[in-house]
Scaffold this motif. Structure first.
Motif, PDB file in Angstrom:
ATOM      1  N   ILE A 103      36.465  38.895  29.286  1.00 33.56           N
ATOM      2  CA  ILE A 103      36.182  40.334  29.182  1.00 33.56           C
ATOM      3  C   ILE A 103      37.348  41.210  29.661  1.00 33.56           C
ATOM      4  O   ILE A 103      37.433  42.355  29.283  1.00 33.56           O
ATOM      5  CB  ILE A 103      34.864  40.745  29.893  1.00 33.56           C
ATOM      6  N   GLY A 138      39.403  39.382  41.268  1.00 33.52           N
ATOM      7  CA  GLY A 138      38.200  39.357  42.104  1.00 33.52           C
ATOM      8  C   GLY A 138      38.472  38.790  43.483  1.00 33.52           C
ATOM      9  O   GLY A 138      37.559  38.268  44.128  1.00 33.52           O
ATOM     10  N   VAL A 139      39.732  38.871  43.933  1.00 31.89           N
ATOM     11  CA  VAL A 139      40.093  38.446  45.300  1.00 31.89           C
ATOM     12  C   VAL A 139      40.727  39.654  46.007  1.00 31.89           C
ATOM     13  O   VAL A 139      41.788  40.124  45.593  1.00 31.89           O
ATOM     14  CB  VAL A 139      41.095  37.258  45.285  1.00 31.89           C
ATOM     15  N   ASP A 164      42.049  44.238  43.997  1.00 29.85           N
ATOM     16  CA  ASP A 164      42.757  42.958  44.110  1.00 29.85           C
ATOM     17  C   ASP A 164      44.189  43.161  44.598  1.00 29.85           C
ATOM     18  O   ASP A 164      44.910  42.199  44.845  1.00 29.85           O
ATOM     19  CB  ASP A 164      42.813  42.270  42.736  1.00 29.85           C
TER      20      ASP A 164
HETATM   21  P1  NDP Z   1      36.449  36.351  36.395  1.00 31.76           P
HETATM   22  O1  NDP Z   1      35.917  35.762  37.644  1.00 31.76           O
HETATM   23  O2  NDP Z   1      35.757  36.097  35.109  1.00 31.76           O
HETATM   24  O3  NDP Z   1      37.983  35.876  36.229  1.00 31.76           O
HETATM   25  C1  NDP Z   1      38.852  35.871  37.301  1.00 31.76           C
HETATM   26  C2  NDP Z   1      40.201  35.354  36.868  1.00 31.76           C
HETATM   27  O4  NDP Z   1      41.058  35.358  38.002  1.00 31.76           O
HETATM   28  C3  NDP Z   1      40.162  33.924  36.352  1.00 31.76           C
HETATM   29  O5  NDP Z   1      40.951  33.829  35.184  1.00 31.76           O
HETATM   30  C4  NDP Z   1      40.774  33.110  37.501  1.00 31.76           C
HETATM   31  O6  NDP Z   1      41.535  31.998  37.061  1.00 31.76           O
HETATM   32  C5  NDP Z   1      41.716  34.115  38.115  1.00 31.76           C
HETATM   33  N1  NDP Z   1      41.978  33.804  39.510  1.00 31.76           N
HETATM   34  C6  NDP Z   1      41.095  33.515  40.488  1.00 31.76           C
HETATM   35  N2  NDP Z   1      41.731  33.294  41.658  1.00 31.76           N
HETATM   36  C7  NDP Z   1      43.049  33.453  41.420  1.00 31.76           C
HETATM   37  C8  NDP Z   1      44.209  33.354  42.207  1.00 31.76           C
HETATM   38  N3  NDP Z   1      44.145  33.053  43.508  1.00 31.76           N
HETATM   39  N4  NDP Z   1      45.401  33.573  41.623  1.00 31.76           N
HETATM   40  C9  NDP Z   1      45.501  33.888  40.317  1.00 31.76           C
HETATM   41  N5  NDP Z   1      44.423  34.002  39.516  1.00 31.76           N
HETATM   42  C10 NDP Z   1      43.218  33.779  40.061  1.00 31.76           C
HETATM   43  O7  NDP Z   1      36.595  37.918  36.692  1.00 31.76           O
HETATM   44  P2  NDP Z   1      36.644  39.199  35.718  1.00 31.76           P
HETATM   45  O8  NDP Z   1      37.844  39.147  34.846  1.00 31.76           O
HETATM   46  O9  NDP Z   1      35.315  39.427  35.127  1.00 31.76           O
HETATM   47  O10 NDP Z   1      36.850  40.347  36.827  1.00 31.76           O
HETATM   48  C11 NDP Z   1      37.980  40.365  37.676  1.00 31.76           C
HETATM   49  C12 NDP Z   1      37.817  41.489  38.680  1.00 31.76           C
HETATM   50  O11 NDP Z   1      37.740  42.724  37.984  1.00 31.76           O
HETATM   51  C13 NDP Z   1      36.543  41.427  39.526  1.00 31.76           C
HETATM   52  O12 NDP Z   1      36.809  41.953  40.812  1.00 31.76           O
HETATM   53  C14 NDP Z   1      35.578  42.349  38.793  1.00 31.76           C
HETATM   54  O13 NDP Z   1      34.608  42.912  39.658  1.00 31.76           O
HETATM   55  C15 NDP Z   1      36.532  43.408  38.311  1.00 31.76           C
HETATM   56  N6  NDP Z   1      36.082  44.118  37.119  1.00 31.76           N
HETATM   57  C16 NDP Z   1      36.167  45.479  37.153  1.00 31.76           C
HETATM   58  C17 NDP Z   1      35.791  46.213  36.066  1.00 31.76           C
HETATM   59  C18 NDP Z   1      35.932  47.690  36.136  1.00 31.76           C
HETATM   60  O14 NDP Z   1      35.359  48.400  35.320  1.00 31.76           O
HETATM   61  N7  NDP Z   1      36.701  48.226  37.079  1.00 31.76           N
HETATM   62  C19 NDP Z   1      35.244  45.593  34.850  1.00 31.76           C
HETATM   63  C20 NDP Z   1      35.271  44.147  34.880  1.00 31.76           C
HETATM   64  C21 NDP Z   1      35.671  43.449  35.997  1.00 31.76           C
HETATM   65  P3  NDP Z   1      40.884  30.709  36.330  1.00 31.76           P
HETATM   66  O15 NDP Z   1      40.626  31.136  34.917  1.00 31.76           O
HETATM   67  O16 NDP Z   1      41.934  29.673  36.428  1.00 31.76           O
HETATM   68  O17 NDP Z   1      39.616  30.377  37.080  1.00 31.76           O
END
Ligand code: NDP
Length: 285
Positions: A169, A210-211, A242
């Motif tokens: 997404i 999301g970290v 993040d």
């Molecule tokens: P997901 O959990 O679906 O994806 C997270 C991604 O981050 C994955 O690809 C994962 O890798 C990667 N990741 C996790 N840890 C690390 C790390 N230490 N280093 C590098 N990459 C890492 O999250 P979303 O994409 O749905 O959302 C991400 C953030 O954005 C969240 O905080 C969410 O709340 C926010 N968000 C905000 C929105 C807004 O309107 N402001 C809308 C949608 C989301 P891997 O694929 O290898 O697991």
């Protein structure tokens, strides 16, 4: 010291434009635009998102139809509702608030929404169209980010663009949109070796992980545009991105705050997609 990208202001401007166009479509063609919002269960965060979406509909002049369903609804009942909404001419867009309770098959639900009413752009048909660059709807968060980047006046063409996160997404479609604008795109994820090294090369850095505070100022190139998608709720109840805003703003030329950056744009883009869906349905250019 970076310029702060004001997502609330950009989103208000986008919604104002949508409101004007909605009024003109209504006056010229007698069309009322409607968005159906389906919420299952009583997750408080989902309730806030749904309320905000309904409020935005009101702002731009759409009708919103809420379907609040009990957490124990069956898959079949939910699919029946979507089928009804697919056939309902007063509904131009259908939004199913995610996540759904565990017993429901999210993928099957998304796939059941008519691609013409899929204003979240999650249906595989719309996802495929993004890949080939022939899209009607863009997923709301990446589309909103493109507007925010445009608002800085920084050109994407030829720039090093780094997207951290590869979700369906945010990360993946985001990368594709930057590529369509001729950015040189690198996608990082949890298995990336030396994330800092990749981030430091970015002229445009989008972080969707999301970290909390994963990306710090020392990982940012001087003058970069930094877009923080993260929305992390801390123990004290505050929202945190993040990106470590305080150190990053010393290096970036433009940066989004959390809250007040990407978040408000997501809803504005949902409105834009709903307007687009109505225009396509009625053959309006
Ligand atoms: P997901 O959990 O679906 O994806 C997270 C991604 O981050 C994955 O690809 C994962 O890798 C990667 N990741 C996790 N840890 C690390 C790390 N230490 N280093 C590098 N990459 C890492 O999250 P979303 O994409 O749905 O959302 C991400 C953030 O954005 C969240 O905080 C969410 O709340 C926010 N968000 C905000 C929105 C807004 O309107 N402001 C809308 C949608 C989301 P891997 O694929 O290898 O697991």
């Amino acid at each position: 010291m970076a310029n702060i990208i004001d997502g609330k202001a950009v989103s208000a401007r986008v919604k104002e434009e949508i409101a004007k166009e909605t009024a003109s479509v209504k006056a010229k063609y007698g069309i009322n635009i409607g968005l159906a919002v389906v919420i299952v269960g009583d997750d408080p965060a989902s309730r806030i998102y749904v309320n905000n979406k309904k409020k935005a509909c009101e702002t731009v002049g759409f009708a919103s139809y809420e379907y609040a369903l009990g957490a124990d609804i069956t898959q079949e009942e939910l699919l029946q509702l979507i089928d009804k909404l697919n056939k309902d001419d007063s509904v131009n867009g259908i939004l199913v608030q995610l996540p759904l309770p565990k017993h429901l098959d999210e993928k099957a639900v998304i796939n059941s929404i008519s691609p013409e009413k899929d204003v979240d752009a999650f249906h595989p048909v719309n996802v495929g169209k993004i890949m080939i660059g022939e899209y009607s709807f863009l997923p709301c968060t990446p589309a909103g980010i493109m507007e925010l980047i445009a608002s800085t006046g920084v050109e994407i063409k030829g720039k090093e663009c780094v997207v951290v996160g590869r979700s369906n997404i945010v990360g993946k479609p985001m990368s594709m949109l930057l590529l369509h604008q001729s950015g040189t795109v690198t996608i990082c994820h949890s298995k990336t070796q030396d994330l800092a090294d990749h981030c430091r090369k970015a002229d445009i850095l989008v972080v969707a992980v999301g970290v909390p505070k994963l990306v710090t100022g020392d990982m940012i190139k001087e003058g970069a545009v930094v877009i923080d998608v993260g929305m992390n709720r801390l123990e004290n109840g505050k929202l945190c991105g993040d990106v470590d805003f305080d150190s990053a703003k010393e290096k970036a030329s433009f940066i989004t705050p959390v809250p007040g950056g990407v978040g408000p744009m997501t809803i504005a883009m949902l409105m834009k997609n709903t307007l687009t869906a109505a225009k396509i349905k009625h053959g309006i250019e």
